[in-house]
Design an enzyme around this catalytic site. Structure first.
Site, PDB file in Angstrom:
ATOM      1  N   ASP A 148     -11.125   4.863   1.900  1.00  0.00           N
ATOM      2  CA  ASP A 148     -10.028   3.142   2.147  1.00  0.00           C
ATOM      3  C   ASP A 148     -11.324   2.576   3.182  1.00  0.00           C
ATOM      4  OD1 ASP A 148      -7.817   2.845   2.086  1.00  0.00           O
ATOM      5  OD2 ASP A 148      -7.710   3.475   4.715  1.00  0.00           O
ATOM      6  N   HIS A 155       0.732  -0.710   7.406  1.00  0.00           N
ATOM      7  CA  HIS A 155       0.083  -1.711   6.343  1.00  0.00           C
ATOM      8  C   HIS A 155       1.381  -2.736   6.531  1.00  0.00           C
ATOM      9  CE1 HIS A 155      -3.877  -0.991   5.313  1.00  0.00           C
ATOM     10  NE2 HIS A 155      -2.922   0.032   4.814  1.00  0.00           N
ATOM     11  N   GLU A 194       0.113   4.383  -5.494  1.00  0.00           N
ATOM     12  CA  GLU A 194      -1.724   4.048  -5.060  1.00  0.00           C
ATOM     13  C   GLU A 194      -3.255   5.067  -5.395  1.00  0.00           C
ATOM     14  OE1 GLU A 194      -3.679   0.681  -2.082  1.00  0.00           O
ATOM     15  OE2 GLU A 194      -1.886   1.084  -2.264  1.00  0.00           O
ATOM     16  N   HIS A 195      -2.944   6.061  -3.298  1.00  0.00           N
ATOM     17  CA  HIS A 195      -2.978   7.001  -2.898  1.00  0.00           C
ATOM     18  C   HIS A 195      -3.058   8.320  -2.984  1.00  0.00           C
ATOM     19  CE1 HIS A 195      -4.196   3.366  -0.266  1.00  0.00           C
ATOM     20  NE2 HIS A 195      -5.439   3.555  -0.665  1.00  0.00           N
ATOM     21  N   SER A 245       0.576  -1.038   0.041  1.00  0.00           N
ATOM     22  CA  SER A 245      -0.060  -0.157  -0.300  1.00  0.00           C
ATOM     23  C   SER A 245       0.904   1.398   0.128  1.00  0.00           C
ATOM     24  CB  SER A 245      -1.266   0.157   1.226  1.00  0.00           C
ATOM     25  OG  SER A 245      -1.537   1.211   0.856  1.00  0.00           O
ATOM     26  N   HIS A 257     -13.442 -15.331 -46.583  1.00  0.00           N
ATOM     27  CA  HIS A 257     -14.273 -13.650 -46.398  1.00  0.00           C
ATOM     28  C   HIS A 257     -14.487 -13.175 -46.999  1.00  0.00           C
ATOM     29  CE1 HIS A 257     -11.640 -14.579 -42.687  1.00  0.00           C
ATOM     30  NE2 HIS A 257     -11.690 -14.051 -41.916  1.00  0.00           N
ATOM     31  N   GLU A 272      -6.477  -8.797 -47.976  1.00  0.00           N
ATOM     32  CA  GLU A 272      -5.392 -10.092 -47.111  1.00  0.00           C
ATOM     33  C   GLU A 272      -5.294 -11.045 -47.798  1.00  0.00           C
ATOM     34  OE1 GLU A 272      -7.078  -9.491 -43.574  1.00  0.00           O
ATOM     35  OE2 GLU A 272      -6.438  -6.814 -43.081  1.00  0.00           O
ATOM     36  N   GLN A 332      -0.699   4.721   6.216  1.00  0.00           N
ATOM     37  CA  GLN A 332      -0.038   3.632   5.256  1.00  0.00           C
ATOM     38  C   GLN A 332       0.802   2.909   5.958  1.00  0.00           C
ATOM     39  OE1 GLN A 332      -1.829   3.107   2.638  1.00  0.00           O
ATOM     40  NE2 GLN A 332      -3.477   4.589   3.487  1.00  0.00           N
TER      41      GLN A 332
END
Length: 455
Positions: free
Chosen positions: A387, A289, A353-354, A264, A446, A441, A286
Protein backbone atom coordinates in the site's frame (compact mmCIF):
# COMPACT_ATOMS: atom_id res chain seq x y z
CA UNK A 1 -17.75 -13.30 10.42
CA UNK A 2 -19.12 -15.91 8.07
CA UNK A 3 -17.76 -19.42 8.69
CA UNK A 4 -17.47 -21.74 5.70
CA UNK A 5 -16.32 -25.36 5.64
CA UNK A 6 -15.80 -26.52 2.06
CA UNK A 7 -16.73 -30.06 3.06
CA UNK A 8 -20.35 -29.04 3.74
CA UNK A 9 -23.03 -29.19 1.01
CA UNK A 10 -23.80 -25.45 0.97
CA UNK A 11 -20.18 -24.27 0.92
CA UNK A 12 -20.01 -23.49 -2.80
CA UNK A 13 -23.21 -21.46 -2.63
CA UNK A 14 -21.84 -19.49 0.31
CA UNK A 15 -18.63 -18.77 -1.58
CA UNK A 16 -20.57 -17.73 -4.69
CA UNK A 17 -22.69 -15.35 -2.61
CA UNK A 18 -19.59 -13.78 -1.07
CA UNK A 19 -18.01 -13.37 -4.51
CA UNK A 20 -21.16 -11.78 -5.93
CA UNK A 21 -21.27 -9.21 -3.13
CA UNK A 22 -17.90 -7.87 -4.17
CA UNK A 23 -18.43 -7.76 -7.94
CA UNK A 24 -18.17 -4.19 -9.31
CA UNK A 25 -21.15 -4.93 -11.55
CA UNK A 26 -23.46 -5.64 -8.64
CA UNK A 27 -24.01 -1.97 -7.82
CA UNK A 28 -25.13 -2.85 -4.30
CA UNK A 29 -22.09 -1.89 -2.24
CA UNK A 30 -23.31 1.54 -1.12
CA UNK A 31 -23.92 2.72 2.41
CA UNK A 32 -27.32 3.54 3.87
CA UNK A 33 -26.21 7.15 4.13
CA UNK A 34 -25.49 7.07 0.41
CA UNK A 35 -28.98 5.83 -0.35
CA UNK A 36 -30.52 8.61 1.75
CA UNK A 37 -28.34 11.20 0.03
CA UNK A 38 -29.54 9.99 -3.38
CA UNK A 39 -33.17 10.60 -2.44
CA UNK A 40 -32.30 13.97 -0.94
CA UNK A 41 -30.46 15.17 -4.07
CA UNK A 42 -32.53 13.60 -6.85
CA UNK A 43 -35.91 13.32 -5.18
CA UNK A 44 -36.26 9.61 -5.91
CA UNK A 45 -34.47 6.34 -5.03
CA UNK A 46 -32.33 6.07 -8.16
CA UNK A 47 -29.94 3.16 -8.55
CA UNK A 48 -26.23 3.99 -8.47
CA UNK A 49 -26.05 3.44 -12.24
CA UNK A 50 -28.92 5.89 -12.79
CA UNK A 51 -27.31 8.45 -10.48
CA UNK A 52 -24.01 8.27 -12.35
CA UNK A 53 -25.66 8.45 -15.77
CA UNK A 54 -27.55 11.59 -14.76
CA UNK A 55 -24.48 13.28 -13.26
CA UNK A 56 -22.28 12.52 -16.27
CA UNK A 57 -24.93 13.75 -18.70
CA UNK A 58 -25.35 16.98 -16.74
CA UNK A 59 -21.61 17.62 -16.58
CA UNK A 60 -21.23 16.97 -20.31
CA UNK A 61 -24.10 19.32 -21.15
CA UNK A 62 -23.67 22.08 -18.55
CA UNK A 63 -19.99 21.84 -17.68
CA UNK A 64 -18.74 23.74 -14.67
CA UNK A 65 -22.21 24.79 -13.50
CA UNK A 66 -23.20 21.15 -13.09
CA UNK A 67 -20.00 20.29 -11.21
CA UNK A 68 -20.46 23.19 -8.82
CA UNK A 69 -24.11 22.25 -8.20
CA UNK A 70 -23.33 18.61 -7.46
CA UNK A 71 -20.39 19.62 -5.29
CA UNK A 72 -22.74 21.76 -3.21
CA UNK A 73 -25.48 19.12 -3.01
CA UNK A 74 -23.36 16.01 -2.50
CA UNK A 75 -20.34 17.37 -0.64
CA UNK A 76 -21.84 20.43 1.03
CA UNK A 77 -19.08 22.65 -0.37
CA UNK A 78 -19.75 26.00 -2.06
CA UNK A 79 -17.11 26.60 -4.73
CA UNK A 80 -16.74 28.85 -7.77
CA UNK A 81 -14.84 28.82 -11.04
CA UNK A 82 -12.06 30.64 -9.20
CA UNK A 83 -11.89 28.37 -6.15
CA UNK A 84 -12.47 24.89 -7.59
CA UNK A 85 -8.77 24.64 -8.46
CA UNK A 86 -6.27 24.66 -5.61
CA UNK A 87 -4.05 27.76 -6.05
CA UNK A 88 -0.35 27.18 -6.63
CA UNK A 89 0.51 29.25 -3.58
CA UNK A 90 -1.63 26.96 -1.41
CA UNK A 91 0.26 23.91 -2.70
CA UNK A 92 3.54 25.64 -1.96
CA UNK A 93 2.40 26.70 1.52
CA UNK A 94 1.32 23.14 2.35
CA UNK A 95 4.72 21.89 1.27
CA UNK A 96 6.57 24.49 3.34
CA UNK A 97 4.50 23.64 6.40
CA UNK A 98 4.82 19.88 6.01
CA UNK A 99 6.60 17.77 8.60
CA UNK A 100 10.19 17.31 7.36
CA UNK A 101 10.05 13.64 8.34
CA UNK A 102 6.93 13.23 6.19
CA UNK A 103 8.68 14.82 3.20
CA UNK A 104 11.73 12.60 3.74
CA UNK A 105 9.42 9.57 3.77
CA UNK A 106 7.78 10.71 0.53
CA UNK A 107 11.19 10.95 -1.12
CA UNK A 108 12.24 7.47 -0.03
CA UNK A 109 8.99 6.00 -1.28
CA UNK A 110 9.33 7.93 -4.54
CA UNK A 111 12.70 6.32 -5.15
CA UNK A 112 11.31 2.83 -4.43
CA UNK A 113 8.36 3.26 -6.76
CA UNK A 114 10.29 4.91 -9.59
CA UNK A 115 13.00 2.25 -9.42
CA UNK A 116 10.45 -0.55 -9.83
CA UNK A 117 8.18 1.20 -12.32
CA UNK A 118 11.09 2.23 -14.53
CA UNK A 119 12.57 -1.28 -14.46
CA UNK A 120 9.36 -2.86 -15.79
CA UNK A 121 8.71 -0.21 -18.46
CA UNK A 122 8.26 -1.46 -22.02
CA UNK A 123 10.72 -0.20 -24.62
CA UNK A 124 10.69 -0.09 -28.40
CA UNK A 125 11.44 -3.33 -30.22
CA UNK A 126 12.68 -3.49 -33.83
CA UNK A 127 12.72 -6.63 -35.96
CA UNK A 128 15.00 -6.56 -39.03
CA UNK A 129 13.69 -8.25 -42.18
CA UNK A 130 15.87 -10.34 -44.46
CA UNK A 131 15.16 -8.26 -47.55
CA UNK A 132 16.08 -4.91 -46.08
CA UNK A 133 12.95 -3.62 -44.35
CA UNK A 134 12.07 -3.60 -40.70
CA UNK A 135 9.16 -3.76 -38.25
CA UNK A 136 8.94 -1.84 -35.00
CA UNK A 137 6.68 -1.68 -31.97
CA UNK A 138 6.79 1.80 -30.44
CA UNK A 139 5.73 2.81 -26.93
CA UNK A 140 4.76 6.42 -26.33
CA UNK A 141 3.42 8.02 -23.14
CA UNK A 142 -0.05 9.51 -23.12
CA UNK A 143 -0.04 13.29 -22.84
CA UNK A 144 -2.39 13.87 -19.92
CA UNK A 145 -3.65 11.66 -17.09
CA UNK A 146 -6.28 12.25 -14.42
CA UNK A 147 -5.76 10.81 -10.93
CA UNK A 148 -8.71 10.12 -8.61
CA UNK A 149 -7.80 10.43 -4.94
CA UNK A 150 -10.43 9.51 -2.32
CA UNK A 151 -11.06 11.74 0.65
CA UNK A 152 -14.24 10.71 2.41
CA UNK A 153 -13.25 8.83 5.55
CA UNK A 154 -9.44 9.09 5.41
CA UNK A 155 -6.67 11.01 3.66
CA UNK A 156 -4.70 9.19 0.97
CA UNK A 157 -1.43 10.88 -0.01
CA UNK A 158 -0.29 7.32 -0.77
CA UNK A 159 -2.74 7.19 -3.67
CA UNK A 160 -1.09 10.26 -5.17
CA UNK A 161 2.23 8.43 -5.00
CA UNK A 162 0.88 5.15 -6.39
CA UNK A 163 -0.84 6.77 -9.37
CA UNK A 164 1.40 9.72 -10.19
CA UNK A 165 4.76 7.96 -9.98
CA UNK A 166 3.95 5.14 -12.46
CA UNK A 167 2.74 7.89 -14.82
CA UNK A 168 5.93 9.88 -14.30
CA UNK A 169 8.03 6.77 -14.93
CA UNK A 170 6.21 6.35 -18.25
CA UNK A 171 6.90 9.96 -19.23
CA UNK A 172 3.43 11.49 -18.86
CA UNK A 173 3.85 15.26 -18.96
CA UNK A 174 0.57 16.52 -17.51
CA UNK A 175 -1.05 15.11 -14.36
CA UNK A 176 -4.36 16.22 -12.89
CA UNK A 177 -5.45 15.32 -9.36
CA UNK A 178 -9.08 15.45 -8.22
CA UNK A 179 -10.04 14.98 -4.59
CA UNK A 180 -13.31 15.79 -2.84
CA UNK A 181 -13.54 19.14 -1.00
CA UNK A 182 -13.20 17.61 2.46
CA UNK A 183 -10.66 17.74 5.29
CA UNK A 184 -9.39 14.33 4.10
CA UNK A 185 -9.46 15.33 0.45
CA UNK A 186 -8.35 18.49 -1.31
CA UNK A 187 -8.17 20.47 1.93
CA UNK A 188 -5.78 17.96 3.47
CA UNK A 189 -2.37 19.54 3.88
CA UNK A 190 -0.40 16.31 3.61
CA UNK A 191 -2.13 15.48 0.34
CA UNK A 192 -1.43 18.95 -1.06
CA UNK A 193 2.19 18.76 0.07
CA UNK A 194 2.53 15.40 -1.68
CA UNK A 195 1.18 16.84 -4.92
CA UNK A 196 3.68 19.69 -4.76
CA UNK A 197 6.55 17.35 -3.92
CA UNK A 198 5.77 15.36 -7.08
CA UNK A 199 5.47 18.45 -9.24
CA UNK A 200 1.69 18.27 -9.71
CA UNK A 201 0.25 21.76 -10.11
CA UNK A 202 -3.27 20.91 -11.27
CA UNK A 203 -5.33 19.90 -8.24
CA UNK A 204 -9.11 20.30 -8.21
CA UNK A 205 -11.56 20.31 -5.33
CA UNK A 206 -14.11 17.86 -6.64
CA UNK A 207 -14.86 14.20 -6.21
CA UNK A 208 -17.35 11.50 -7.09
CA UNK A 209 -18.91 10.95 -10.49
CA UNK A 210 -18.83 14.68 -11.27
CA UNK A 211 -15.04 14.74 -11.00
CA UNK A 212 -14.67 11.75 -13.31
CA UNK A 213 -17.01 13.35 -15.86
CA UNK A 214 -15.16 16.67 -15.61
CA UNK A 215 -11.83 15.03 -16.43
CA UNK A 216 -13.34 13.00 -19.27
CA UNK A 217 -15.22 15.84 -20.97
CA UNK A 218 -13.27 18.87 -19.80
CA UNK A 219 -14.81 21.93 -18.20
CA UNK A 220 -15.40 25.43 -19.45
CA UNK A 221 -17.07 28.32 -17.67
CA UNK A 222 -20.33 29.19 -19.49
CA UNK A 223 -20.60 32.75 -18.13
CA UNK A 224 -17.43 33.60 -20.01
CA UNK A 225 -18.37 31.50 -23.02
CA UNK A 226 -15.69 28.91 -23.39
CA UNK A 227 -13.08 30.01 -20.85
CA UNK A 228 -11.18 26.84 -20.08
CA UNK A 229 -11.32 25.65 -16.48
CA UNK A 230 -10.13 22.07 -16.96
CA UNK A 231 -8.75 20.47 -20.12
CA UNK A 232 -9.94 16.89 -20.72
CA UNK A 233 -7.48 14.10 -19.94
CA UNK A 234 -6.58 11.02 -21.96
CA UNK A 235 -6.84 8.47 -19.15
CA UNK A 236 -8.43 8.35 -15.69
CA UNK A 237 -6.96 6.16 -12.97
CA UNK A 238 -7.24 5.71 -9.23
CA UNK A 239 -9.62 4.28 -6.64
CA UNK A 240 -12.93 5.57 -5.38
CA UNK A 241 -16.35 4.55 -4.16
CA UNK A 242 -19.02 2.81 -6.21
CA UNK A 243 -20.07 6.06 -7.90
CA UNK A 244 -16.51 6.78 -9.03
CA UNK A 245 -16.18 3.24 -10.38
CA UNK A 246 -19.45 3.45 -12.29
CA UNK A 247 -18.56 6.90 -13.64
CA UNK A 248 -15.27 5.54 -14.98
CA UNK A 249 -17.23 2.77 -16.69
CA UNK A 250 -19.64 5.36 -18.12
CA UNK A 251 -16.94 7.57 -19.68
CA UNK A 252 -14.79 4.72 -21.00
CA UNK A 253 -14.40 5.21 -24.73
CA UNK A 254 -14.32 8.97 -24.33
CA UNK A 255 -11.14 8.37 -22.35
CA UNK A 256 -9.24 5.30 -21.20
CA UNK A 257 -9.53 4.06 -17.61
CA UNK A 258 -7.52 1.71 -15.43
CA UNK A 259 -10.31 -0.47 -14.03
CA UNK A 260 -13.77 -0.53 -12.49
CA UNK A 261 -12.88 -1.16 -8.88
CA UNK A 262 -15.02 -2.39 -6.02
CA UNK A 263 -14.31 -2.68 -2.28
CA UNK A 264 -10.79 -3.42 -1.12
CA UNK A 265 -10.06 -7.12 -0.52
CA UNK A 266 -7.57 -9.49 1.02
CA UNK A 267 -7.31 -13.26 1.22
CA UNK A 268 -4.83 -14.67 3.70
CA UNK A 269 -3.77 -18.29 3.27
CA UNK A 270 -2.37 -19.73 6.50
CA UNK A 271 -1.47 -22.98 8.26
CA UNK A 272 -0.12 -24.18 11.59
CA UNK A 273 2.93 -21.90 11.22
CA UNK A 274 0.83 -18.75 10.75
CA UNK A 275 0.82 -16.12 13.49
CA UNK A 276 -2.85 -15.51 14.52
CA UNK A 277 -2.15 -12.05 15.94
CA UNK A 278 -0.52 -10.83 12.75
CA UNK A 279 -3.15 -12.43 10.56
CA UNK A 280 -5.98 -10.76 12.46
CA UNK A 281 -4.20 -7.44 12.02
CA UNK A 282 -3.93 -8.09 8.27
CA UNK A 283 -7.64 -8.86 8.01
CA UNK A 284 -8.59 -5.75 9.99
CA UNK A 285 -6.37 -3.58 7.79
CA UNK A 286 -8.61 -4.28 4.79
CA UNK A 287 -11.89 -4.29 6.70
CA UNK A 288 -11.27 -0.77 8.02
CA UNK A 289 -11.74 0.58 4.49
CA UNK A 290 -15.43 -0.23 5.13
CA UNK A 291 -16.49 -1.58 2.77
CA UNK A 292 -13.59 -3.97 2.66
CA UNK A 293 -13.45 -7.73 2.38
CA UNK A 294 -11.22 -9.89 4.58
CA UNK A 295 -11.04 -13.66 4.09
CA UNK A 296 -8.89 -16.23 5.88
CA UNK A 297 -8.37 -19.59 4.13
CA UNK A 298 -6.70 -22.48 5.94
CA UNK A 299 -6.62 -26.26 6.21
CA UNK A 300 -5.55 -25.93 9.87
CA UNK A 301 -8.83 -25.59 11.81
CA UNK A 302 -7.35 -24.24 15.08
CA UNK A 303 -6.10 -21.17 13.19
CA UNK A 304 -9.69 -20.05 12.53
CA UNK A 305 -10.55 -19.95 16.23
CA UNK A 306 -7.28 -18.28 17.17
CA UNK A 307 -7.68 -15.56 14.54
CA UNK A 308 -11.33 -14.97 15.44
CA UNK A 309 -10.34 -14.42 19.07
CA UNK A 310 -7.64 -11.97 17.99
CA UNK A 311 -10.12 -10.07 15.83
CA UNK A 312 -12.34 -9.48 18.84
CA UNK A 313 -9.41 -8.28 20.93
CA UNK A 314 -7.89 -6.02 18.28
CA UNK A 315 -11.17 -4.50 17.14
CA UNK A 316 -11.54 -2.78 20.49
CA UNK A 317 -8.25 -0.96 19.87
CA UNK A 318 -9.14 0.54 16.48
CA UNK A 319 -10.30 4.11 15.88
CA UNK A 320 -12.73 2.90 13.20
CA UNK A 321 -13.89 -0.17 15.10
CA UNK A 322 -17.63 0.16 14.35
CA UNK A 323 -17.10 0.51 10.60
CA UNK A 324 -14.50 -2.25 10.62
CA UNK A 325 -16.78 -4.63 12.51
CA UNK A 326 -19.58 -3.97 10.03
CA UNK A 327 -17.26 -4.77 7.10
CA UNK A 328 -16.20 -8.04 8.73
CA UNK A 329 -19.82 -9.02 9.24
CA UNK A 330 -20.86 -8.12 5.69
CA UNK A 331 -17.83 -9.12 3.63
CA UNK A 332 -15.59 -11.23 5.86
CA UNK A 333 -15.20 -15.00 5.99
CA UNK A 334 -13.20 -17.69 7.77
CA UNK A 335 -12.93 -20.64 5.40
CA UNK A 336 -11.73 -24.16 6.21
CA UNK A 337 -10.48 -26.09 3.17
CA UNK A 338 -9.21 -29.64 2.78
CA UNK A 339 -5.60 -28.90 1.82
CA UNK A 340 -3.13 -26.56 0.11
CA UNK A 341 -4.41 -27.41 -3.36
CA UNK A 342 -7.98 -26.49 -2.49
CA UNK A 343 -6.76 -23.26 -0.90
CA UNK A 344 -5.03 -22.31 -4.15
CA UNK A 345 -8.09 -23.16 -6.23
CA UNK A 346 -10.31 -21.09 -3.96
CA UNK A 347 -7.91 -18.16 -4.23
CA UNK A 348 -8.06 -18.45 -8.02
CA UNK A 349 -11.86 -18.55 -7.92
CA UNK A 350 -12.10 -15.42 -5.78
CA UNK A 351 -9.28 -13.77 -7.80
CA UNK A 352 -8.71 -11.29 -5.03
CA UNK A 353 -7.09 -7.87 -5.02
CA UNK A 354 -4.51 -8.79 -2.36
CA UNK A 355 -3.40 -12.37 -1.69
CA UNK A 356 -1.17 -12.91 1.34
CA UNK A 357 0.40 -16.38 1.43
CA UNK A 358 1.75 -16.75 4.93
CA UNK A 359 1.99 -20.50 5.31
CA UNK A 360 4.96 -22.86 5.17
CA UNK A 361 6.82 -22.79 1.82
CA UNK A 362 4.77 -19.94 0.33
CA UNK A 363 6.74 -19.98 -2.96
CA UNK A 364 5.49 -23.49 -3.67
CA UNK A 365 1.89 -22.34 -3.30
CA UNK A 366 2.57 -19.29 -5.47
CA UNK A 367 3.18 -21.60 -8.44
CA UNK A 368 -0.47 -22.66 -8.21
CA UNK A 369 -1.86 -19.10 -8.19
CA UNK A 370 -3.20 -17.85 -11.50
CA UNK A 371 -5.37 -14.89 -10.48
CA UNK A 372 -4.52 -12.19 -7.94
CA UNK A 373 -3.93 -8.47 -8.19
CA UNK A 374 -0.86 -8.54 -5.94
CA UNK A 375 0.69 -11.40 -3.99
CA UNK A 376 2.53 -11.05 -0.68
CA UNK A 377 4.76 -13.90 0.45
CA UNK A 378 5.70 -14.85 3.99
CA UNK A 379 5.05 -13.39 7.43
CA UNK A 380 7.11 -10.24 6.85
CA UNK A 381 5.31 -8.99 3.71
CA UNK A 382 2.01 -7.55 5.00
CA UNK A 383 -0.24 -5.86 2.46
CA UNK A 384 0.54 -2.48 4.02
CA UNK A 385 4.05 -2.50 2.55
CA UNK A 386 2.47 -2.74 -0.89
CA UNK A 387 0.00 0.00 0.00
CA UNK A 388 2.70 2.44 0.97
CA UNK A 389 6.31 1.74 0.11
CA UNK A 390 7.45 -1.32 -1.85
CA UNK A 391 7.22 -0.17 -5.48
CA UNK A 392 4.28 -1.79 -7.30
CA UNK A 393 1.16 0.41 -7.36
CA UNK A 394 -1.58 -0.23 -4.82
CA UNK A 395 -4.23 0.42 -7.49
CA UNK A 396 -5.31 -3.18 -8.17
CA UNK A 397 -8.19 -5.17 -9.70
CA UNK A 398 -11.00 -6.13 -7.31
CA UNK A 399 -14.20 -8.16 -7.38
CA UNK A 400 -12.64 -11.24 -9.01
CA UNK A 401 -11.51 -9.16 -12.00
CA UNK A 402 -7.92 -10.29 -11.41
CA UNK A 403 -8.92 -13.21 -13.65
CA UNK A 404 -8.35 -10.86 -16.59
CA UNK A 405 -7.17 -7.51 -15.21
CA UNK A 406 -3.85 -6.34 -13.79
CA UNK A 407 -2.68 -3.79 -11.29
CA UNK A 408 -1.80 -0.28 -12.42
CA UNK A 409 1.77 0.13 -13.64
CA UNK A 410 3.91 2.47 -15.69
CA UNK A 411 3.05 0.48 -18.81
CA UNK A 412 -0.61 1.46 -18.47
CA UNK A 413 0.35 5.04 -19.30
CA UNK A 414 1.91 4.03 -22.60
CA UNK A 415 0.15 3.75 -25.92
CA UNK A 416 1.71 1.64 -28.58
CA UNK A 417 1.79 1.60 -32.33
CA UNK A 418 3.47 -0.54 -34.93
CA UNK A 419 5.69 0.74 -37.74
CA UNK A 420 6.25 -1.13 -41.01
CA UNK A 421 9.11 -0.12 -43.26
CA UNK A 422 9.29 -2.24 -46.46
CA UNK A 423 11.64 -2.25 -49.41
CA UNK A 424 10.54 -3.19 -52.94
CA UNK A 425 11.97 -6.63 -52.29
CA UNK A 426 9.91 -7.03 -49.10
CA UNK A 427 6.73 -6.11 -50.97
CA UNK A 428 7.50 -8.49 -53.84
CA UNK A 429 8.00 -11.31 -51.35
CA UNK A 430 4.54 -10.96 -49.74
CA UNK A 431 2.55 -9.62 -52.69
CA UNK A 432 1.02 -12.94 -53.73
CA UNK A 433 -0.13 -13.66 -50.19
CA UNK A 434 -1.68 -10.21 -49.82
CA UNK A 435 -3.41 -10.44 -53.19
CA UNK A 436 -4.86 -13.86 -52.43
CA UNK A 437 -6.25 -12.76 -49.07
CA UNK A 438 -7.67 -9.50 -50.45
CA UNK A 439 -9.37 -11.26 -53.33
CA UNK A 440 -10.77 -13.95 -51.00
CA UNK A 441 -12.41 -11.16 -49.02
CA UNK A 442 -13.64 -9.36 -52.13
CA UNK A 443 -11.64 -6.24 -51.35
CA UNK A 444 -10.38 -5.46 -54.84
CA UNK A 445 -9.10 -1.99 -53.95
CA UNK A 446 -6.88 -3.55 -51.31
CA UNK A 447 -5.53 -5.93 -53.95
CA UNK A 448 -4.99 -3.14 -56.45
CA UNK A 449 -2.99 -1.05 -53.96
CA UNK A 450 -0.41 -3.86 -54.02
CA UNK A 451 -0.69 -5.14 -57.59
CA UNK A 452 -0.13 -1.68 -59.08
CA UNK A 453 3.20 -1.53 -57.27
CA UNK A 454 4.54 -4.95 -58.21
CA UNK A 455 3.20 -5.64 -61.69
Amino acid sequence: MLRIDTRTPDAQQQIATLRAKLAPSSGDVVSEAGRKKTIEVFGEPLSPVEVVSRICRDVRERGLDAVLEYTAKLDGATLTAETIRVPQEELEQAHRAADPEFLATLRRIRENVLKFQTAILHSDTTVALELGGWLRQRYLPIERAGLCVPGGAAAYPSTVLMTALPARAAGVKELVVVAPPTPFGSYNQDLLATCHELGIGEVYRMGGAQAVAAMAYGLSSPPRKGERVLKAVDKIVGPGNLFVALAKKHVFGEVDIDSIAGPSEVIVIGDETTNPEWTAADLLAQAEHSPGSSVLVTWHAPLLDAVEAQLTTQLAELSRSDLTRHALEEFGALILVRDRNEAAELANTLATEHLHITCKNPEDLLDKIRAAGAVFLGPYAPVAVGDYAAGPSHVLPTGATARFASGLSSNDFLRTNSVISYTRENLDAVADDVLLMANKEGLTAHAASVSRRVR
